[in-house]
Every structure is written in structure tokens, then in C-alpha cells.
Design a protein around this motif. Structure first.
Motif, PDB file in Angstrom:
ATOM      1  N   SER A 208      26.306  13.724 -39.267  1.00  0.00           N
ATOM      2  CA  SER A 208      26.385  13.996 -37.833  1.00  0.00           C
ATOM      3  C   SER A 208      26.081  15.452 -37.511  1.00  0.00           C
ATOM      4  N   ARG A 209      26.347  16.324 -38.457  1.00  0.00           N
ATOM      5  CA  ARG A 209      26.258  17.764 -38.183  1.00  0.00           C
ATOM      6  C   ARG A 209      24.869  18.223 -37.747  1.00  0.00           C
ATOM      7  N   PRO A 210      23.765  17.870 -38.445  1.00  0.00           N
ATOM      8  CA  PRO A 210      22.454  18.345 -37.981  1.00  0.00           C
ATOM      9  C   PRO A 210      22.061  17.802 -36.614  1.00  0.00           C
ATOM     10  N   TRP A 211      22.470  16.562 -36.301  1.00  0.00           N
ATOM     11  CA  TRP A 211      22.167  16.010 -34.977  1.00  0.00           C
ATOM     12  C   TRP A 211      22.932  16.768 -33.898  1.00  0.00           C
ATOM     13  N   THR A 212      24.178  17.105 -34.193  1.00  0.00           N
ATOM     14  CA  THR A 212      24.969  17.892 -33.246  1.00  0.00           C
ATOM     15  C   THR A 212      24.358  19.268 -33.052  1.00  0.00           C
ATOM     16  N   MET A 213      23.904  19.871 -34.158  1.00  0.00           N
ATOM     17  CA  MET A 213      23.273  21.181 -34.068  1.00  0.00           C
ATOM     18  C   MET A 213      21.997  21.125 -33.234  1.00  0.00           C
ATOM     19  N   ALA A 214      21.205  20.055 -33.405  1.00  0.00           N
ATOM     20  CA  ALA A 214      19.979  19.914 -32.610  1.00  0.00           C
ATOM     21  C   ALA A 214      20.309  19.806 -31.122  1.00  0.00           C
ATOM     22  N   ALA A 215      21.325  19.008 -30.795  1.00  0.00           N
ATOM     23  CA  ALA A 215      21.731  18.876 -29.390  1.00  0.00           C
ATOM     24  C   ALA A 215      22.216  20.207 -28.846  1.00  0.00           C
ATOM     25  N   TRP A 216      23.010  20.907 -29.635  1.00  0.00           N
ATOM     26  CA  TRP A 216      23.532  22.219 -29.220  1.00  0.00           C
ATOM     27  C   TRP A 216      22.396  23.209 -29.010  1.00  0.00           C
ATOM     28  N   LEU A 217      21.390  23.170 -29.889  1.00  0.00           N
ATOM     29  CA  LEU A 217      20.227  24.054 -29.760  1.00  0.00           C
ATOM     30  C   LEU A 217      19.525  23.824 -28.424  1.00  0.00           C
ATOM     31  N   PHE A 218      19.220  22.569 -28.111  1.00  0.00           N
ATOM     32  CA  PHE A 218      18.532  22.266 -26.851  1.00  0.00           C
ATOM     33  C   PHE A 218      19.398  22.638 -25.646  1.00  0.00           C
ATOM     34  N   LEU A 219      20.694  22.373 -25.748  1.00  0.00           N
ATOM     35  CA  LEU A 219      21.593  22.705 -24.643  1.00  0.00           C
ATOM     36  C   LEU A 219      21.657  24.212 -24.428  1.00  0.00           C
ATOM     37  N   THR A 220      21.679  24.965 -25.528  1.00  0.00           N
ATOM     38  CA  THR A 220      21.697  26.430 -25.436  1.00  0.00           C
ATOM     39  C   THR A 220      20.432  26.944 -24.764  1.00  0.00           C
ATOM     40  N   LEU A 221      19.280  26.449 -25.204  1.00  0.00           N
ATOM     41  CA  LEU A 221      18.018  26.872 -24.587  1.00  0.00           C
ATOM     42  C   LEU A 221      17.943  26.453 -23.125  1.00  0.00           C
ATOM     43  N   GLY A 222      18.410  25.240 -22.822  1.00  0.00           N
ATOM     44  CA  GLY A 222      18.381  24.771 -21.437  1.00  0.00           C
ATOM     45  C   GLY A 222      19.221  25.637 -20.519  1.00  0.00           C
ATOM     46  N   ILE A 223      20.433  25.978 -20.954  1.00  0.00           N
ATOM     47  CA  ILE A 223      21.305  26.828 -20.140  1.00  0.00           C
ATOM     48  C   ILE A 223      20.719  28.224 -20.005  1.00  0.00           C
ATOM     49  N   THR A 224      20.161  28.756 -21.097  1.00  0.00           N
ATOM     50  CA  THR A 224      19.573  30.097 -21.076  1.00  0.00           C
ATOM     51  C   THR A 224      18.413  30.169 -20.099  1.00  0.00           C
ATOM     52  N   ILE A 225      17.505  29.200 -20.167  1.00  0.00           N
ATOM     53  CA  ILE A 225      16.350  29.205 -19.262  1.00  0.00           C
ATOM     54  C   ILE A 225      16.783  28.934 -17.827  1.00  0.00           C
ATOM     55  N   GLY A 226      17.810  28.102 -17.640  1.00  0.00           N
ATOM     56  CA  GLY A 226      18.341  27.877 -16.295  1.00  0.00           C
ATOM     57  C   GLY A 226      18.913  29.144 -15.685  1.00  0.00           C
ATOM     58  N   SER A 227      19.585  29.932 -16.502  1.00  0.00           N
ATOM     59  CA  SER A 227      20.124  31.209 -16.034  1.00  0.00           C
ATOM     60  C   SER A 227      18.992  32.157 -15.647  1.00  0.00           C
ATOM     61  N   TRP A 228      17.956  32.196 -16.486  1.00  0.00           N
ATOM     62  CA  TRP A 228      16.802  33.051 -16.177  1.00  0.00           C
ATOM     63  C   TRP A 228      16.111  32.582 -14.897  1.00  0.00           C
ATOM     64  N   TRP A 229      15.987  31.262 -14.711  1.00  0.00           N
ATOM     65  CA  TRP A 229      15.364  30.731 -13.490  1.00  0.00           C
ATOM     66  C   TRP A 229      16.155  31.154 -12.252  1.00  0.00           C
ATOM     67  N   ALA A 230      17.471  31.030 -12.306  1.00  0.00           N
ATOM     68  CA  ALA A 230      18.293  31.412 -11.156  1.00  0.00           C
ATOM     69  C   ALA A 230      18.115  32.891 -10.833  1.00  0.00           C
ATOM     70  N   TYR A 231      18.052  33.696 -11.863  1.00  0.00           N
ATOM     71  CA  TYR A 231      17.887  35.149 -11.692  1.00  0.00           C
ATOM     72  C   TYR A 231      16.533  35.479 -11.061  1.00  0.00           C
ATOM     73  N   ALA A 232      15.473  34.843 -11.563  1.00  0.00           N
ATOM     74  CA  ALA A 232      14.128  35.201 -11.127  1.00  0.00           C
ATOM     75  C   ALA A 232      13.719  34.516  -9.831  1.00  0.00           C
ATOM     76  N   GLU A 233      14.212  33.298  -9.583  1.00  0.00           N
ATOM     77  CA  GLU A 233      13.666  32.483  -8.504  1.00  0.00           C
ATOM     78  C   GLU A 233      14.491  32.513  -7.220  1.00  0.00           C
ATOM     79  N   LEU A 234      15.804  32.592  -7.337  1.00  0.00           N
ATOM     80  CA  LEU A 234      16.631  32.471  -6.137  1.00  0.00           C
ATOM     81  C   LEU A 234      16.640  33.729  -5.284  1.00  0.00           C
ATOM     82  N   GLY A 235      16.205  34.856  -5.855  1.00  0.00           N
ATOM     83  CA  GLY A 235      16.005  36.056  -5.061  1.00  0.00           C
ATOM     84  C   GLY A 235      17.247  36.864  -4.769  1.00  0.00           C
TER      85      GLY A 235
END
Length: 661
Positions: A208-235
Motif C-alpha cells: 500500500s505504501r507506494p500507492w499512498t506515496m503516489a497519491a500524496w505526491l499528486f496531492l502535494t503538486l495539486g495544492i502547490t499549483i493551486g496556491s500559485w494560481w490563486a497568487y498569480a490569477e486572483l490579483g
């Protein structure tokens, strides 16, 4: 006709999900190996027909098929082709179909990447994933189909994609976030399968561990890019607002982080078995809760998709079925699990348990802060607000013990440690962190608050303890061979811990020392902010593929030398006539210069907002570091090597009388 083909494809996917849910599970229950071995074929069929359905929706968007209600509502003929693809998940129905695609994609990957798993476990895991796919496909077909027609009358032009979503960040942010959400269903499926079998040993934890790590990786990138989008786009220069939808992604991430640490203990030491299963159930349950929050209509947010209470009722019912059923199974089976390993109070096991405790408390804080205002309002008790100050204060209390453990845990051994072996290293780290923190803050800033001092100290503490531990483990062998010998798992931990330290450092300095200035300027006027001078050079007209507008031109000087030339835009979109602000950013590792253009006054002057944000980039750099740590862990050969010993249970199953028909 092609839209109807999309609906038919999704209906066929529903049939495959039913087959995947029933037959492999029945085979595992009766010991019928042939039925269990049908699971990969069903999983592949499920994915193929879902992918075909999604591809048809993408094609409809690219070809401007406005006979489809969804395409007419979320696209237009003037959209660039890449935003037409983005429009596929820019609304509720398309986003749900993307979720189904991710769900079935994960199922297919698990089916064909787990060949060394015993069939008893493999078939149960795939059946659980098939059931989850069944629920979401039913929801799509019955409540949220993107293939509804507008015949015989349909518009000649679409309503366009929400301008807020016409940003590069939104091309990749939702898919990454959904990959993380749905990836946690794999951890959930492994946990449920292990409970069904009554075998909560370290075998299921290892797989289960590598699958959990893969999910965590995507979730981390998704949250990071979402934060950057809010910073750059919402003004408005913000990167996190504790919005309920932001919180909906943070809660599964916190639990997934705890689950990763707990899985490591279960795999290596055979303890925390019941707790690890509960975390796996909780992580996916929180993704379903987040789905309910976003799609039930109980909140109003730029992130929210729908206001249909019927859809919310369906999701809530599915949430109750999945969570309730899994908790009942957990209650029946987890009590019989025993852990035989022994360890002392001062050990890595206890440090990781405390880590889990703090992450659990953080999740409860976010959960209560998010749900209480909604529940209070739904009960007719009026409106209450739990905002940024509450979350910031509560998380600042958790930072100190969490960072202290983060720096200490890598130095600890399993079972038992002696203080005398660590006092020298810890003293050096404490003194070093104190010296660096004081010298940095008091040489760079005039006002230093106690909270800023403490937060930065612990960020540097994590960096120093990590560096000390690396040097200690290398034992002077600073070479490629010595570095490689430590293994992917160790370097994954190093990257993740350093990423966390970067985030804490960035949040601390950005929150404490960001400066903003709102001014009214005429062309040619200069504005001073910190060591930079901003000259407003006027505005120029701009034209895009589906918008027109103007850009305020600002030249930035430092010590009389030109530092940057920025273009802060105001766009008016052709369809809908919405006016959007596009901030201009000059980015460096040590600071961002951020400009947003306001409205024009009657005398010809323009409103201009100027922000100076120190070290804000390190926040997203930290997110990338953490994600790279996850990638290193996934690439660990231990999780890619097919083991004959782990394949043996299939042969054992046959020897014990598993039938072929």
C-alpha cells in the motif's frame, strides 16, 4: 450522434464496474481462482470505455459542439484550443467525468502493476476499487451527465470558460488534485481488502505504501499549483485564504502524510496496524467529504461547482455508505489485531506516533473550522465566521512540537535510543539555528516579533538537523557511492523535510514582512516602496484570442538601475464582458515584486497596487521538493521488484483447493 456514443460508453463502463465489483470478490470468497483472475480484464474494460467517453467530451469541446448543454455553458469558439480542453473539467459535469476517468485509470494501473500480489488480496483490492467506480459512474449518469443535448434549439455560440480558469495553472491543477484524491482510494482499497482477509500484517502495508506515496505526491503538486494560481490569477497577492474548498484538499493531505509515516512503522516494525488502517479509511473519507463540500451547493466559492442539493444528497448518501460500511468492518476486525514489537519511550516509533497525533489534531482543527459555520447556518442558528486568524493561530501552536519532532526523528533509531548519543548533535543544531535566525532577522529587518523569530528558528532547525544527519550517515564518505548507499527512502525523507522547512520559512517571512502600497498615479510619476522605485509609464492596448483590454506599463528601478519592466493587465472578455485583473510579477528567489492595475479616475490617474513579498517563491519550491521526495520513494526498487515469496500465496491457494470453475 457522437455525444450519444459518449453516454453509451459510460454505460458500458458501468457494466464493467459491476462485473469488477461482484465476480472477483465472489471468487476470493469461494476460493475460485478463475473468477479472481478476471479482475484485470474487467478493470481494463472499465478504463477503456471511461476514457472513450471522456475523449468524446474533449472532442465535442474542440469542435464547438454547442448542441451539448455542457459545451455551450463552458466553452466558446474563440477559446484557444488548450483552454477548450481545460473547459472539459471547467464545470461540474465535466469535472465529475474527469474524476471517474482518474478513478478507473488508477484501477487499471493497480490491476496490471500488482502482478506479484497474491490473488486473494489483489482481487479484493480491485473489487473495492470497482465498487467506488460504480458509485461515481452512477452519479455521473443519473445526476451529472455532460452529454445532455439542447435540441432542437441550441446557441450558435457558447457562454465561454470562466475567465478565472483561463490560466495555465488551471490546465494542470485540477487533474493533479484529482489524481491525489482518487489515489487515496487505492490505500483505502488495500486497507479494506486486508480487513476482509483478517490479515493486517506488514505485507499489505508494504504494497500500500507506494500507492499512498503516489497519491500524496499528486496531492502535494495539486495544492502547490493551486496556491500559485490563486497568487498569480486572483490579483490580490494571496496564496492561501483558508477557503472551505482549499481546506477540503488540505485535510486529505494531512491524513495522507500521517498515513505515510504510519505505514513505514507498520511495514518495518509491525506496529500501529489498526491505526494505519483507520488512517487509510479516514484519508479517502475526507476526499469524499471534500467532494460533498464542493458539489453540494452548501458553500459559495470561486472553487465551488454546483448549487444542486439533489447532487449533494447523492454524494452524502454514497459517503455514508462507504464510510459507514468501512468503519463497521473496521470495528469487527481491528480488535483482533495484535502488535508484538516492543519499543521504549525514546525511540523512532514514539516520535512517529507523536507525528501522527499532531497531524491528526491539525486535521480536526481544519475540519471543525470548515464545517462548524456550515452546520451552524444549516441549523438556522445564524451565521458565524471562522476565518484566517483562527487557523493561523491554531497552526502556530502546532508548529513548534511538529518541527521539533521533524528535526529529531531522523536521528532516532528503532526500539530504543540513548540521549548521550544525540546531545552533541542536538546542541550544535540548536546553537546553529539560533545564531542563523538572530543574525538573519536582525540584520535584514527592523521589527522582529517573537512569533516570527520562533517560526524561522524551527525552519532552520529542521534544515540543520537534516544536514547533520546526512553527514553522520555518510560518515565521511561524501561520494556518489556513499550517497547512493543511503537509498531512495532516506533521500525521499530528506527532500520532504527540507521542503517543509522551506514552506515554513517562506510563510513566516512573507507573512511578517510583505509590504503593500495602494497609490493613485499619473503617467510619468514615481512611487517608492522599500528599496525599489516604480515609474508608471501609462497604459497600452492589448488584444488576446478572446479578450481585449489594456496593460499598465511600470518600470522598476533599484539604485537608479532598471530592475524590471512590468505589464499589469485589465482584460475584458468578448463573451460575457467580464473584466479581469492579470497581475504582473517580477520573481526572484529572494523576493517578488507584484503589481495589480485598478480603475482609472476622472482626472486620468490610475489606481495601482504594489506588493513586495520576500521569499514567497520558497513556498512553492518547498512543495516541489516534497513532491520530488515522493517521486524518489516511488522509484525505490523494493516496490518495483516482483518477489517470488510474495507471489507464493497464489500457488498456496491452489494447493489448498482453489477451484478453476
Amino acid at each position: 450522434m457522437i455525444a450519444e456514443l459518449g453516454y453509451v460508453s459510460l454505460t458500458l463502463a458501468l457494466a464493467f464496474s459491476i462485473l469488477l465489483t461482484v465476480y472477483p470478490l465472489w471468487g476470493a470468497h469461494t476460493g475460485n481462482l478463475r473468477l479472481m483472475q478476471t479482475a484485470p480484464a474487467y478493470a481494463l474494460g472499465l478504463f477503456i470505455f471511461t476514457a472513450l467517453s471522456f475523449a468524446i467530451l474533449v472532442y465535442a469541446s474542440l469542435t464547438d459542439d454547442f448542441t451539448l448543454a455542457y459545451v455551450a455553458s463552458h466553452s466558446s469558439s474563440s477559446l484557444p484550443w488548450y483552454y477548450k480542453i481545460t473547459s472539459t473539467w471547467g464545470g461540474h459535469e465535466g469535472a465529475v467525468l474527469l474524476w471517474v476517468l482518474m478513478q478507473t485509470g488508477w484501477t487499471a494501473v493497480v490491476a496490471f502493476a500488482s502482478k506479484s500480489l497474491p490473488w486473494q488480496l489483489r482481487s479484493r483490492v480491485l473489487s473495492v476499487l470497482g465498487f467506488l467506480g460504480l458509485g461515481f459512474i452512477l452519479y455521473t449518469l443519473l445526476m451529472s451527465s455532460p452529454f445532455e443535448r439542447l435540441l432542437p434549439y441550441y446557441p450558435v455560440e457558447g457562454h465561454d470558460l470562466n475567465p478565472l480558469l483561463q490560466d495555465p495553472g488551471m490546465i494542470i491543477h485540477p487533474p493533479l488534485l484529482y489524481m491525489g484524491y482518487v489515489g487515496l482510494s487505492v490505500s483505502f482499497a488495500f486497507a479494506i481488502a486486508a480487513l476482509m482477509m483478517g490479515k493486517l500484517d506488514n505485507t499489505w502495508a508494504k504494497w500500500s505504501r507506494p500507492w499512498t506515496m503516489a497519491a500524496w505526491l499528486f496531492l502535494t503538486l495539486g495544492i502547490t499549483i493551486g496556491s500559485w494560481w490563486a497568487y498569480a490569477e486572483l490579483g490580490w497577492g494571496g496564496w492561501w485564504f483558508w477557503d472551505p474548498v482549499e481546506n477540503a484538499s488540505l485535510m486529505p493531505w494531512l491524513i495522507a502524510t500521517a498515513l505515510l509515516h504510519s505505514l513505514a512503522v507498520t511495514e518495518k516494525r509491525g506496529v500501529f496496524k489498526s491505526w494505519t488502517v483507520l488512517l487509510a479509511i479516514t484519508g479517502f473519507s475526507l476526499t469524499l467529504l471534500g467532494t460533498f463540500i464542493v458539489r453540494s451547493g452548501i458553500i459559495v466559492s470561486v472553487h465551488a461547482f454546483t448549487t444542486d442539493p439533489g447532487r449533494g444528497s447523492f454524494i452524502l448518501s454514497f459517503l455514508a455508505l462507504v464510510v459507514g460500511g468501512s468503519l463497521i468492518l473496521y470495528a469487527l476486525r481491528a480488535g483482533a489485531v495484535e502488535s508484538v514489537s516492543r519499543y521504549k519511550l525514546f525511540s523512532r516509533e514514539v516520535a512517529l506516533w507523536l507525528n501522527n497525533l499532531l497531524l491528526g489534531v491539525a486535521t480536526i482543527i481544519v475540519l471543525l473550522g470548515t464545517l462548524l459555520p456550515m452546520v451552524h447556518k444549516e441549523l438556522g442558528l445564524g451565521t458565524i465566521s471562522i476565518g484566517v486568524p483562527f487557523f493561523n493561530q491554531m497552526f502556530s501552536y502546532l508548529l513548534v512540537p511538529f518541527a521539533l519532532l521533524l528535526g529529531l526523528a531522523p536521528m532516532l533509531r528503532w526500539k530504543q535510543n540513548k540521549w548521550v548519543n544525540l546531545t552533541g548533535k542536538l546542541f550544535f543544531a540548536l546553537v546553529g539555528a539560533a545564531i542563523i535566525t538572530f543574525s538573519w532577522l536582525y540584520s535584514s529587518y527592523e521589527n522582529v516579533s517573537f512569533s516570527t523569530l520562533i517560526a524561522l528558528f524551527f525552519a532552520i532547525w529542521v534544515m540543520l538537523t537534516t544536514a547533520i544527519d546526512i553527514l553522520d550517515k555518510l560518515a565521511g564518505n561524501v561520494s556518489f557511492k556513499g550517497i547512493k548507499k543511503l537509498g531512495n527512502s532516506y533521500w525521499a525523507m530528506v527532500m520532504a523535510h527540507l521542503g517543509f522547512a522551506f514552506v515554513v520559512m517562506s510563510v513566516t517571512l512573507t507573512s511578517a514582512y510583505s509590504v503593500e502600497k495602494h497609490v493613485k498615479v499619473n503617467p510619468g510619476e514615481m512611487v517608492q516602496l522599500n528599496e525599489y522605485e516604480y515609474r508608471f509609464d501609462g497604459v497600452k492596448a492589448i488584444t488576446g484570442p478572446n479578450y481585449k483590454g489594456y496593460a499598465g506599463v511600470v518600470t522598476v528601478f533599484k539604485d537608479s538601475e532598471q530592475e524590471a519592466r512590468l505589464y499589469a493587465e485589465k482584460r475584458q472578455y468578448d463573451i460575457g464582458m467580464q473584466v479581469m485583473t492579470e497581475a504582473a510579477v517580477d520573481a526572484k528567489l529572494s523576493r517578488d515584486l507584484y503589481l495589480a492595475l485598478g480603475e482609472q479616475f476622472n482626472n486620468g490617474a490610475w489606481a495601482l497596487r504594489i506588493y513586495h513579498k520576500p521569499f514567497v517563491r520558497w513556498m512553492w519550491l518547498g512543495g516541489i521538493f516534497m513532491a520530488l521526495g515522493g517521486l524518489l520513494m516511488i522509484c525505490d526498487r523494493r516496490y518495483r521488484r516482483a518477489s517470488a515469496n510474495q507471489s507464493a500465496p497464489s500457488a498456496t491457494l491452489l494447493a489448498k483447493g482453489a477451484t478453476h470453475e
